[in-house]
Design a protein around this motif. Sequence first.
Motif, PDB file in Angstrom:
ATOM      1  N   THR A 173       0.745  -1.165  -0.115  1.00  0.00           N
ATOM      2  CA  THR A 173      -0.080   0.009   0.138  1.00  0.00           C
ATOM      3  C   THR A 173       0.828   1.305   0.069  1.00  0.00           C
ATOM      4  O   THR A 173       2.082   1.187   0.736  1.00  0.00           O
ATOM      5  CB  THR A 173      -1.030  -0.033   1.308  1.00  0.00           C
ATOM      6  N   HIS A 181      -3.953   7.096  -3.133  1.00  0.00           N
ATOM      7  CA  HIS A 181      -3.613   6.088  -2.453  1.00  0.00           C
ATOM      8  C   HIS A 181      -3.498   4.904  -3.512  1.00  0.00           C
ATOM      9  O   HIS A 181      -4.625   4.817  -4.307  1.00  0.00           O
ATOM     10  CB  HIS A 181      -4.587   5.567  -1.402  1.00  0.00           C
ATOM     11  N   SER A 183      -2.438   0.517  -4.234  1.00  0.00           N
ATOM     12  CA  SER A 183      -1.965  -0.704  -3.839  1.00  0.00           C
ATOM     13  C   SER A 183      -1.773  -1.807  -4.679  1.00  0.00           C
ATOM     14  O   SER A 183      -2.656  -1.959  -5.863  1.00  0.00           O
ATOM     15  CB  SER A 183      -3.184  -1.198  -2.746  1.00  0.00           C
ATOM     16  N   HIS A 185      -1.217  -5.650  -5.858  1.00  0.00           N
ATOM     17  CA  HIS A 185      -1.566  -6.965  -5.347  1.00  0.00           C
ATOM     18  C   HIS A 185      -1.703  -7.958  -6.269  1.00  0.00           C
ATOM     19  O   HIS A 185      -1.081  -7.745  -7.249  1.00  0.00           O
ATOM     20  CB  HIS A 185      -2.799  -6.782  -4.443  1.00  0.00           C
ATOM     21  N   LEU A 240      -9.624   3.340  -1.096  1.00  0.00           N
ATOM     22  CA  LEU A 240      -8.798   2.021  -1.242  1.00  0.00           C
ATOM     23  C   LEU A 240      -9.535   1.024  -0.509  1.00  0.00           C
ATOM     24  O   LEU A 240      -9.381  -0.183  -0.971  1.00  0.00           O
ATOM     25  CB  LEU A 240      -7.376   2.258  -0.764  1.00  0.00           C
ATOM     26  N   MET A 241     -10.094   1.263   0.606  1.00  0.00           N
ATOM     27  CA  MET A 241     -10.532   0.184   1.523  1.00  0.00           C
ATOM     28  C   MET A 241     -11.845  -0.559   0.889  1.00  0.00           C
ATOM     29  O   MET A 241     -12.133  -1.509   1.267  1.00  0.00           O
ATOM     30  CB  MET A 241     -10.893   0.734   2.851  1.00  0.00           C
ATOM     31  N   ASN A 243     -12.451  -0.691  -2.333  1.00  0.00           N
ATOM     32  CA  ASN A 243     -12.116  -1.008  -3.813  1.00  0.00           C
ATOM     33  C   ASN A 243     -12.272  -2.511  -3.991  1.00  0.00           C
ATOM     34  O   ASN A 243     -11.585  -3.187  -3.340  1.00  0.00           O
ATOM     35  CB  ASN A 243     -10.869  -0.625  -4.227  1.00  0.00           C
ATOM     36  N   PHE A 471      -5.762  -1.174   5.946  1.00  0.00           N
ATOM     37  CA  PHE A 471      -5.206  -0.655   4.563  1.00  0.00           C
ATOM     38  C   PHE A 471      -4.164  -1.344   4.094  1.00  0.00           C
ATOM     39  O   PHE A 471      -3.476  -0.926   2.770  1.00  0.00           O
ATOM     40  CB  PHE A 471      -5.214   0.790   4.694  1.00  0.00           C
ATOM     41  N   THR A 472      -3.870  -2.467   4.749  1.00  0.00           N
ATOM     42  CA  THR A 472      -2.735  -3.395   4.130  1.00  0.00           C
ATOM     43  C   THR A 472      -3.246  -4.783   3.929  1.00  0.00           C
ATOM     44  O   THR A 472      -3.964  -5.168   3.159  1.00  0.00           O
ATOM     45  CB  THR A 472      -1.602  -3.325   4.958  1.00  0.00           C
ATOM     46  N   LEU A 475      -7.005  -5.036   3.329  1.00  0.00           N
ATOM     47  CA  LEU A 475      -7.693  -4.505   1.979  1.00  0.00           C
ATOM     48  C   LEU A 475      -8.379  -5.637   1.245  1.00  0.00           C
ATOM     49  O   LEU A 475      -9.286  -5.215   0.467  1.00  0.00           O
ATOM     50  CB  LEU A 475      -6.618  -3.678   1.160  1.00  0.00           C
ATOM     51  N   SER A 477      -9.491  -8.394   2.815  1.00  0.00           N
ATOM     52  CA  SER A 477     -10.491  -9.089   3.920  1.00  0.00           C
ATOM     53  C   SER A 477     -10.592 -10.523   3.642  1.00  0.00           C
ATOM     54  O   SER A 477      -9.878 -10.762   2.713  1.00  0.00           O
ATOM     55  CB  SER A 477     -11.803  -8.528   3.781  1.00  0.00           C
TER      56      SER A 477
END
Length: 650
Positions: A173, A181, A183, A185, A240-241, A243, A471-472, A475, A477
């Motif tokens: 992130t 922001h 990320s 992944h 971001l959370m 998304n 937020f890492t 994100l 979940s």
Amino acid sequence: MDFEETFTSPNETLTLNFTMDSGIPGYSMSYNGIEIITPSELGVVFSEVDMSEGLILDAYEISAYDETWSQPWGEQKEIRDHHKQVKFYLTKNVTGEKMNLTFRLFDEGLGFRYAWPEQKGLQDFVISDEVTEFNLAGNHTSWWIGAYQLNRYEHLFNETRVSEIDTVHTPLTMKTDDGLHLSIHEAALTDFASMTIANNGHNTLEADLVPWNNGDKVRGSAPHISPWRTIALGKTAGDLMTNYITLNLNEPSKLEDTSWLETGKYTGIWWDMHLGTKTWGSGPDHGATTEYTKELMDFTAKHGFYGVLVEGWNTGWDGDWAANSDIFSFTETYPDFDIQEVTRYADSLGVKLIGHHETSTGISNYEAQVEDAFDLYNEVGVEAVKTGYVGDFVEGGEWHHGQFMVRHYRDIVRKAAEHKIMLNVHEPIKDTGIRRTWPNMMTREGARGQEYNAWSVDGGNPPSYTTIVPFTRGLVSPFDYTPGVFNLLLTDKPENPNNNRVMHTLAKELALYVVIYSPFQMISDLPRNLEAQPVALEWVKAVPTDWETTIVPEAEIGDHVVVVRKDRNSNDWFLGGITNEEAREFEIELDFLEAGKIYEAHIWADGDEADWETNPYPLERTTQELTSETILELDLAKGGGVAIRFAEMD
């Protein structure tokens, strides 16, 4: 330049520039006219052929997609999948191997993946390297944990500039100096090595695949596909959370019937062992006894929770259980635990026994028994199982994050689905959205959880930790952080040489039930400690675990976060707000509430003189009437929090 073309997302928010330069594919990306990814190379190197250079673009095709789908459970019920797709068909010059490269462009990010169609030249292949680059336009602030460390993903997050990162796990992130922001992944990790990110200097990042123990990165045969490499974007940390491109890049559910899936809260014979008051192994302090399990089930039924997790019920825990990988039985109980009696008693109370399979990385031992183990759970009525993989390496030196274990984790999810069993995986592979495809993959660990507060040599998770993890790791979940410790100073712990404790206030512990999402949330503490705080326990009983909508009105990574979620089964909304070591005040607009309605806000907040370090227990319970036009003032103590239920009034 052999080829260059620009493509845009549905609302033209995101722009992709794809190039072929002297046979090398590449891309760059902009967001709202701001360059995010500078020219970056793409490709994969096989042991027999280099598919990162000497390529010819045969053709490309563009398509569009717009659909809204529903999660059977989740933090957001309805998710819109709105993207444009560009598929490039590539051929290796001279030798003729084929590779397809597909991009999906969303307004809030993109994903791309490699695919190798069926062909004679790529049978029984080995990938030795992936050269995918993520060249950044700036030296952003980043939050990360290092890859190739022992203890898997269970480390505190570092906050540095990108130029200072090591090889790191994803999600990686970042925040630009302008406040955007992003990320990096991956999505749909199924039969491939996990991707870590290597720092090549000068803001140049490159995919680094976790290898097999002999150095191979990926083994397979065409047809074969890679996971999606993803770049998620948000104007704020909250954007971001919320998304969901990771979920959108996974296949739809393979379960035709999802009616047997259930969310809920659970207690357990677990925290006792971390405190050192009971043991996993047999003996006078054995935790997993029929008698003690029944006590926990009485408590669980009294307060309306789903079930009781019992660890240490099966033979194999005696001695150094972390080294007992080859001797665990997953069907044989210790003499003082009667699984038939326990589950009969659970049925009489309307609660469930939650099963537990700790492998200690004995993969062959577990795979040889797992069908019988799931059959046993089906026989006695266990619907949810926590699995564990404690250990630094598996099966002769394989990483938890390599292709060997990716295959294993996916196989267990599939077998569990066949037995209608829900999973909570500890020491897992990171979440890449597979819960969309296999929604019985309910939750997982994959980060430092509550147990570190009980015994970690550094004293536990610092107050800022829970303001970073959403937020890492969070994100993608869900995260089985296991909140619900009310005895914050751990006075039950017989010995405490590291001064372990929970480093926040009681109100913050309550707020975590909203801030950190999981469809299964634990109430970790011992029943006597929970019932000693009836006001706090009232919140835990009320807060749901299945949501219709999630919004994040306030967030700054590492500082604070306020999350608001709407209950899927009522018109109630719930808010959780937390801060780091600093006290904070917020004004929150309540425009998420239905206009014209009056709500009663039930507020659990830090009490007078609350302070995570000196006075963590004061908790104030108040109510007030409000509407969607109200501006709500929140006052959080140092290391504190607030938990609110907005109940619609008749």
